[in-house]
Design a protein around this motif. Structure first.
Motif, mmCIF file in Angstrom:
data_model
loop_
_atom_site.group_PDB
_atom_site.id
_atom_site.type_symbol
_atom_site.label_atom_id
_atom_site.label_comp_id
_atom_site.label_asym_id
_atom_site.label_seq_id
_atom_site.Cartn_x
_atom_site.Cartn_y
_atom_site.Cartn_z
ATOM 1 N N LEU A 183 0.057 21.032 25.407
ATOM 2 C CA LEU A 183 -0.805 22.099 24.736
ATOM 3 C C LEU A 183 0.276 22.791 23.711
ATOM 4 C CD1 LEU A 183 -3.353 23.377 27.319
ATOM 5 C CD2 LEU A 183 -3.387 21.454 25.561
ATOM 6 N N ASN B 145 -8.495 25.083 18.681
ATOM 7 C CA ASN B 145 -9.521 24.488 18.132
ATOM 8 C C ASN B 145 -10.517 24.654 17.138
ATOM 9 O OD1 ASN B 145 -8.741 22.651 20.252
ATOM 10 N ND2 ASN B 145 -10.240 22.999 21.748
ATOM 11 N N ILE C 236 -5.913 27.850 23.214
ATOM 12 C CA ILE C 236 -6.389 26.499 22.634
ATOM 13 C C ILE C 236 -7.795 26.483 22.294
ATOM 14 C CG2 ILE C 236 -7.416 24.060 23.455
ATOM 15 C CD1 ILE C 236 -4.546 23.925 22.832
ATOM 16 N N TRP D 266 -1.454 20.643 18.111
ATOM 17 C CA TRP D 266 -2.949 20.608 18.043
ATOM 18 C C TRP D 266 -3.479 21.647 16.842
ATOM 19 C CZ3 TRP D 266 -5.434 17.211 20.882
ATOM 20 C CH2 TRP D 266 -4.924 16.575 21.761
ATOM 21 N N THR E 190 -2.311 30.367 17.565
ATOM 22 C CA THR E 190 -1.939 29.444 18.401
ATOM 23 C C THR E 190 -1.719 29.952 20.012
ATOM 24 O OG1 THR E 190 0.355 29.916 18.116
ATOM 25 C CG2 THR E 190 -0.593 28.208 16.904
ATOM 26 N N ARG F 14 -0.250 7.897 18.669
ATOM 27 C CA ARG F 14 0.084 9.180 18.449
ATOM 28 C C ARG F 14 1.426 9.251 17.829
ATOM 29 N NH1 ARG F 14 -2.259 13.680 22.929
ATOM 30 N NH2 ARG F 14 -4.449 13.064 22.794
ATOM 31 N N PRO G 57 -8.602 18.938 23.534
ATOM 32 C CA PRO G 57 -7.773 19.582 24.450
ATOM 33 C C PRO G 57 -8.354 20.934 24.972
ATOM 34 C CG PRO G 57 -7.180 20.287 22.096
ATOM 35 C CD PRO G 57 -8.339 19.158 22.101
ATOM 36 N N GLU H 6 -3.106 19.855 13.445
ATOM 37 C CA GLU H 6 -4.400 18.884 13.376
ATOM 38 C C GLU H 6 -5.569 19.787 12.733
ATOM 39 O OE1 GLU H 6 -5.929 15.575 16.046
ATOM 40 O OE2 GLU H 6 -6.800 17.454 16.816
ATOM 41 N N SER H 7 -5.496 21.052 13.326
ATOM 42 C CA SER H 7 -6.623 21.743 12.735
ATOM 43 C C SER H 7 -6.150 22.251 11.444
ATOM 44 C CB SER H 7 -6.477 23.159 13.727
ATOM 45 O OG SER H 7 -7.951 23.455 14.117
#
Length: 512
Positions: A350, A300, A281, A354, A278, A480, A509, A357-358
């Motif tokens: 950030l 990502n 990004i 995220w 992490t 969201r 992002p 989600e990944s």
């Protein structure tokens, strides 16, 4: 002088050949030892080494299976599927010699792997520590934390009639055993601060060019390789500094701690990892002496790497139905290395949102699940102590998806969003008994129109749906939910399982 030299040479030659002969004595893999748990309901491989072309027989549970070792001395037999049993029995492995393995039971076997939050000790979680005296039928194999530059044939460790040291692994085993009343075997192979790259086979470099670059850099880095070799060869062991240095390298944890486990029969693998990936990004940062340990992929790309990693492990185990249960990263209030100080409840920061989600991308694959931890965690502590619910939720997932039990194993999951006037109506799956855990209005929802200027949404329950709006947005488009580092959430179903985070926009992002 010549005579003494000849005698010495002969003596060395004899010792060498004695060592070879000894190494070729009948021996099963270290995974097969007293107190082990064998997986029920599937074919069970048993393997080891012996002298070339030696006849090997394995006897267990009224089965007798015979094979011959190959020219390299390796052998493997496969037992027919076994029924779960708490009754201790013996496994007899015979060839030119005989080995008797005692106190063998049959039940559910799971591998538990990852980084520090998987390694986190049950002794440091009061709620789990209190359960230890009532734990029954749980056994563990603690894989020694070490590394190797080549794929190893065997692993260091042994089966013991004690729960695993890991809090998450113990919680999972405890609640699964209470539900199923069969033996639970945990193979625990984790190491703090390790990246997914540390647990990746070298051949994944064929699929991911960034990993190819990382591995080529390690191959060419003689100082790093020499430093690690010195640590491994040190009779005093290695320091904490060297421990950190080794576990943050790519591939070499897989070689020593995972490769030798395959194809030990198991239901699946629980994976609690991601924190290390992490830091950025996207992409792999430029590596310097100060940030050598950042040589990992970013948020990502993590989900795609994770999916390929799952498929590669299944190939290693020769089991396309091997279940992978991923632990979602819980709440945490820090951002990336470039933007560490964030608003932990912001839907645009950030944050770890995220990464969650990944992680959820793994659900694109069959025989996968994700344990939702969005209501857990600590805003300032990357190692939260609320591990008991994690184990409970993992056990429910195993019951539902592996043991085919009729249980509610997940909280509400986004089904669809419909527009009604100036509001959005959110429909869920797994929403029977939809409610808030504290009796207040649902929290953690954000709403926006095409401008993507997010506003806190007013939310209310309507049956098994949630209706959201904001009086400053006349044409709402996107929502969201729980999409923040440490969101304030309270939405659960009738089983008190939290709703999964989600977003309906498609923004990608980027670092500022």
């Amino acid at each position: 002088m010549m005579k003494n030299t000849s005698i010495t040479t002969l003596f060395v030659f004899l010792l060498f050949n004695i060592a070879i002969a000894y190494s070729q004595e009948l021996r099963p893999s270290n995974l097969f030892c007293d107190n082990m748990v064998l997986q029920h309901g599937v074919s069970v491989p048993v393997w080891g080494t012996a002298k070339p072309n030696e006849k090997i027989t394995v006897k267990f549970a009224n089965q007798r299976t015979t094979t011959k070792s190959g020219k390299d001395g390796r052998w493997m037999v496969k037992l027919a599927p076994l029924q779960a049993s708490k009754t201790p029995r013996e496994m007899i492995i015979s060839g030119n010699t005989e080995i008797v393995l005692s106190n063998v039971v049959v039940g559910e076997v799971w591998i538990c792997s990852g980084q520090s939050n998987m390694q986190f000790s049950a002794a440091n979680v009061p709620e789990l520590k209190a359960l230890l005296p009532t734990a029954e039928n749980i056994r563990s194999f603690e894989v020694k934390r070490t590394v190797s530059f080549k794929e190893e044939e065997d692993v260091s460790g042994n089966w013991a009639v004690i729960p695993p040291s890991s809090a998450v692994a113990f919680g999972f085993a405890y609640f699964l055993e209470k539900a199923e009343e069969i033996p639970i075997g945990i193979i625990h192979a984790s190491w703090g601060s390790s990246s997914i790259e540390a647990w990746m086979p070298r051949d994944m470099a064929k699929e991911f060019s960034y990993f190819k670059d990382i591995m080529e850099a390690l191959d060419a880095d003689t100082s790093t390789r020499d430093r690690i070799s010195a640590s491994l060869d040190s009779p005093e062991g290695w320091s904490n500094k060297e421990d950190i240095f080794m576990r943050r390298q790519p591939n070499i944890l897989y070689n020593a701690m995972i490769k030798p486990l395959a194809p030990y029969a198991c239901s699946g693998l629980i994976w609690y990892q991601g924190e290390r990936n992490t830091r950025y990004i996207s992409g792999v940062p430029e590596v310097s002496e100060a940030n050598w340990y950042h040589r990992v992929i970013g948020i990502n790309e993590y989900g795609d790497v994770l999916k390929s990693w799952v498929k590669r492990y299944r190939k290693e185990w020769k089991n396309n139905k091997m279940h992978f249960a991923i632990v979602m990263l819980p709440g945490y209030g820090k951002g990336t290395s470039n933007n560490p100080d964030i608003d932990p409840q912001s839907p645009t920061a950030l944050s770890w949102a995220w990464m969650r989600e990944s992680q959820l991308k793994v659900l694109d694959l069959p025989y996968t699940s994700v344990a939702n931890t969005i209501d857990l965690g600590d805003v300032t502590n990357i190692h939260p102590k609320d591990k008991l619910p994690v184990g409970q939720r993992l056990a429910l997932l195993a019951e539902k998806y592996v043991l085919n039990k009729d249980v509610v194993a997940e909280g509400p999951v986004l089904k669809e969003v419909k527009t009604q006037n100036n509001a959005l109506i959110i429909h869920f799956n797994n929403a029977k008994g939809l409610k808030t855990i504290d009796g207040n209005a649902p929290s953690g929802f954000w709403i926006c129109d095409e401008s993507l200027q997010w506003k806190v949404a007013e939310a209310k329950l309507e049956g098994e749906s949630v209706v959201i709006s904001n009086d400053k947005i006349s044409r709402p488009r996107y929502v969201r939910y729980a999409f923040a580092g440490k969101p304030n959430v309270n939405l659960v179903n009738g089983s008190n399982l939290p709703a999964y985070p989600f977003r309906t926009d498609k923004e990608i992002p980027t670092e500022e």
